[in-house]
Design a protein around this motif. Structure first.
Motif: not given
Lengths: 446, 322
Positions: A11, A13, A421-422, B15-18
């Motif tokens: 990913v 970021p 994170y995703v 964390h991702s914005e998703d």
């Protein structure tokens, strides 16, 4: 320019590196006291050698390596031992800790003595002598995992290492310490690489650097062409997390795949962080033990930057005297030992930094955007993101329901954090996978 | 120092914005072109149908959560999933559908299909499609009362859907009445949301760009449907319609891009999604050509939903380093 990268997942970021990037390495003012824990490394904690009231000089050994996978610990300051007690450490476990009252002048003099001497010529030393010095100096991997370096440099007799990989990827967001080290200490880095080449009797070396550090790539590419650095090549890496993961870096640069459950020497590779290579140079040529390191202090602080920090300086002292303190203490939500993807939150900020403290990251309420866990909506993003080809959501469910049978792949998880994170429903997948590892280990044992 | 709210947590710390909301509301946004086309072609009544479907779906969701003692009722009811289920249910009924039937469909979709299985993430079948099939079987007259697009004119003329004409009157009659272009634009009788392939494709493109859906299911769904119907068309083009007709008719586009791609009820891995899409396309083709109903998309997707656990089991990704 051809960019190397790992084949699966990952990913990108937002990297947040700008605030501390290109800030030259600064010295921290010394604190009144340091706290040096005996568990600075992976493996068995060192055995404490000192008692209350004892006088110490800079670099004096205070903990003896205990067993094969362990590392010695040295005093990072001159002063008097005020107490030796078990204490909470920055990696979240308790360990015997030596608290030392700092003698400012003697400490400064001690550090000067290391830097002012003429470096010994490593080209005149043999492999065993150099490994011995690295072991005595208590060098561990400085990318964060803190694995004893002498162990890595001594592969089993039936394995041969043919490639050295220097990890300058620094793929964690926010951190810039390795970047700055490569710019400021490139000659020492190359000397450290030379020492490793000599120890292993090989030349083939790659320095992997993410493409978001073009100046570091340029500096090193220029230096290695002078004829004194045979076999060294720079591998520009695609900026993608976790490019600096050991297994990811090996595959990205050499195309080799470390078999499941095995170590890099199985495919003939040795991976060392840039900071470790410089520590190796200092240990071998200056007889300097691992008593300080370069750490990025960044995030929600007034003056982010890169600092040379004696091991054991408290987080709050480092943040206040180095980075100018918090922007607003009331809004601080987390202080992290390491980077945001793999670092650990510290419980209090009056505990000592460690050999593996690659960064001190302060996150404010607005940066800390983790929400309560929702249900898995089976979107599969964690599966697409996993650089190890695992199915995090399935493994997490098995962990949640305590089913060890479905957890056989969990030990391959490198805990890079990409899945969490995703995840759109903010599932704490890495956390569940860590729990899964415990469940699997226990089931395996019984 | 005031640091009372310091967090001790497991990494990662960013964390991702998703978020779930973002994913779900992207789907809602993607349905807007079809909503507009439907309103223009069938009149304002379809807005009422969609509104009632959405409101009843959210109310059923909130009511069930309340009964179940859930602690985040408001944020869960408005996470977008109930809104999508309601909207897609409305898309799957005729524009003339009585409101009370829509509400029954909403109940079946949200309470029976979604929450009796555990709510979001745990339902085996696509809620809107179960709602549609339930209504189709229970209220066959109202659910097949098709009208021609009126373009704001008051008098609604009844008319059959292209697939219905094909089933009952044969290929020649369809070719007389409808062109591929009219099917593509949507000037045909049909379910409220499925008539305009063009509007749906605009939304589908948005979902693909936003990476809410991937190409695997739609491409294999429509590709298989095209190959299957194409084979029969090549054998006897006097009896069987051409593959393009099958793709732009009925619920194929709506199903392939918006319903079969429902994350919860489709396979986890790319390989699994391709198998799933293949199965959806094949079953749709078989039902359309040889089944009792003129349209088979809903049945095909629901049947394939049932196979998802099995597909998942045999399509686990290969771990690195084996």
């Amino acid at each position: 320019m051809k960019l190397f990268t790992f084949p699966r997942g990952g990913v990108h970021p937002p990297d947040h590196k700008a605030p501390s990037a290109h800030q030259s390495i600064r010295l921290l003012p010394l604190p009144g006291q340091v706290a040096i824990a005996m568990n600075q490394h992976l493996g068995k904690p060192a055995k404490c050698l000192v008692k209350k009231g004892q006088d110490l000089t800079v670099g004096e050994k205070i903990g003896e390596a205990d067993g094969f996978i362990s590392a010695s610990v040295h005093s990072s300051v001159a002063g008097k031992v005020s107490r030796v007690d078990p204490a909470m450490t920055a990696v979240g476990t308790w360990a015997d800790t030596v608290f030392i009252d700092v003698d400012n002048e003697a400490t400064a003099a001690g550090y000067r003595a290391f830097t002012n001497q003429t470096p010994a010529d490593w080209r005149q030393m043999d492999s065993r002598e150099m490994i011995g010095k690295i072991q005595v100096a208590g060098i561990v991997g400085m990318g964060g995992a803190a694995f004893p370096t002498n162990v890595k440099l001594s592969p089993p007799p039936d394995k041969t290492i043919d490639t050295i990989l220097i990890n300058g990827a620094e793929c964690e967001p926010y951190l810039t310490a390795d970047h700055q080290l490569m710019l400021e200490r490139s000659a020492d880095l190359l000397a450290g690489i030379g020492i490793m080449q000599r120890i292993l009797g090989i030349e083939n070396t790659w320095i992997g650097i993410e493409a978001n550090k073009p100046d570091a790539i340029a500096v090193l590419e220029k230096l290695i062409t002078d004829g004194n650095h045979p076999g060294i090549r720079v591998a520009p890496l695609k900026t993608r997390y976790p490019q600096g993961g050991e297994k990811q870096l090996i595959t990205a640069v050499t195309g080799r795949v470390v078999p499941s459950g095995k170590l890099p020497f199985e495919v003939g590779c040795l991976v060392q962080n840039t900071g470790t290579a410089i520590a190796i140079y200092e240990a071998v040529c200056l007889d300097k033990p691992l008593i300080d390191r370069i750490t990025t202090i960044t995030g929600f602080v007034k003056q982010p930057g890169n600092f040379r920090i004696p091991i054991g300086v408290a987080f709050d002292h480092a943040i206040d005297s180095g980075a100018g303190g918090f922007i607003d203490a009331g809004r601080v939500r987390a202080v992290i030992n390491g980077g945001p993807m793999m670092g650990k939150t510290v419980r209090t900020i009056d505990i000592g930094t460690m050999k593996g403290t690659s960064g001190i990251l302060v996150l404010a309420d607005t940066d800390y955007n983790t929400k309560p866990e929702g249900p898995c909506i089976r979107c599969g993003r964690c599966i697409d993101g996993c650089p190890m080809g695992l199915m995090p959501t399935s493994l997490a469910l098995h962990a949640e329901f305590n089913k060890s049978a479905g957890l056989k792949d969990v030990m391959d998880c490198i805990e890079c954090g990409t899945c969490s994170y995703v995840c759109p429903t903010h599932r704490q997948l890495v956390h569940w996978l860590r729990i899964g590892k415990t469940i699997f280990r226990n089931a395996d044992r019984s | 120092m005031n640091m009372k709210r310091i967090v001790i947590a497991s990494s990662p710390h960013i964390h991702s914005e998703d978020t779930l909301h973002r994913v779900m509301y992207d789907v809602v946004i993607a349905l807007i072109p079809a909503m507009i086309i439907s309103t223009v072609f069938f009149g304002l009544r379809v807005l009422a149908v969609m509104g009632i479907a959405v409101i009843s779906a959210v109310l059923f969701e909130a009511g069930f959560l309340k009964l179940a003692g859930h602690d985040r009722i408001r944020s869960t009811a408005f996470d977008g999933s109930a809104i999508i289920a309601g909207l897609l249910l409305a898309f799957n009924v005729p524009p003339t559908c009585p409101f009370w039937i829509v509400i029954i469909g909403s109940f079946i979709a949200i309470v029976v299909t979604k929450h009796t299985f555990g709510g979001l993430g745990y339902n085996l079948f696509n809620p809107a499609l179960v709602g549609r099939i339930f209504l189709l079987i229970s209220f066959p007259v109202q659910m097949t009362a098709w009208t021609k697009p009126t373009f704001w004119k008051a008098d609604a003329l009844s008319g059959a859907t292209p697939l219905g004409v094909l089933k009952t009157e044969g290929l020649a009659a369809v070719q007389d009445m409808f062109s591929i272009q009219s099917n593509f634009i949507g000037t045909i009788p049909g379910c409220l949301g499925e008539i305009s392939a063009a509007a749906l494709l605009i939304g589908a493109g948005y979902l693909l760009v936003r990476k809410v859906i991937s190409w695997h299911i739609p491409v294999f769904f429509l590709g298989t449907l095209a190959v299957f119907t194409g084979l029969f068309w090549l054998i006897d083009s006097g009896t069987y319609a051409n593959p393009l007709f099958h793709i732009v008719s009925g619920g194929a586009i709506l199903g392939a891009f918006f319903m079969a791609t429902d994350m919860v009820t489709s396979p986890l891995t790319r390989n699994g999604q391709m198998i799933f899409g293949f199965g959806c396309g094949l079953l749709t083709g078989i039902i359309r050509l040889f089944g009792g109903y003129p349209e088979g998309v809903a049945f095909a997707i629901l049947l394939m939903n049932a196979t998802v656990p099995l597909i998942d089991r045999y399509t686990e990704v290969k771990k690195v380093g084996l």
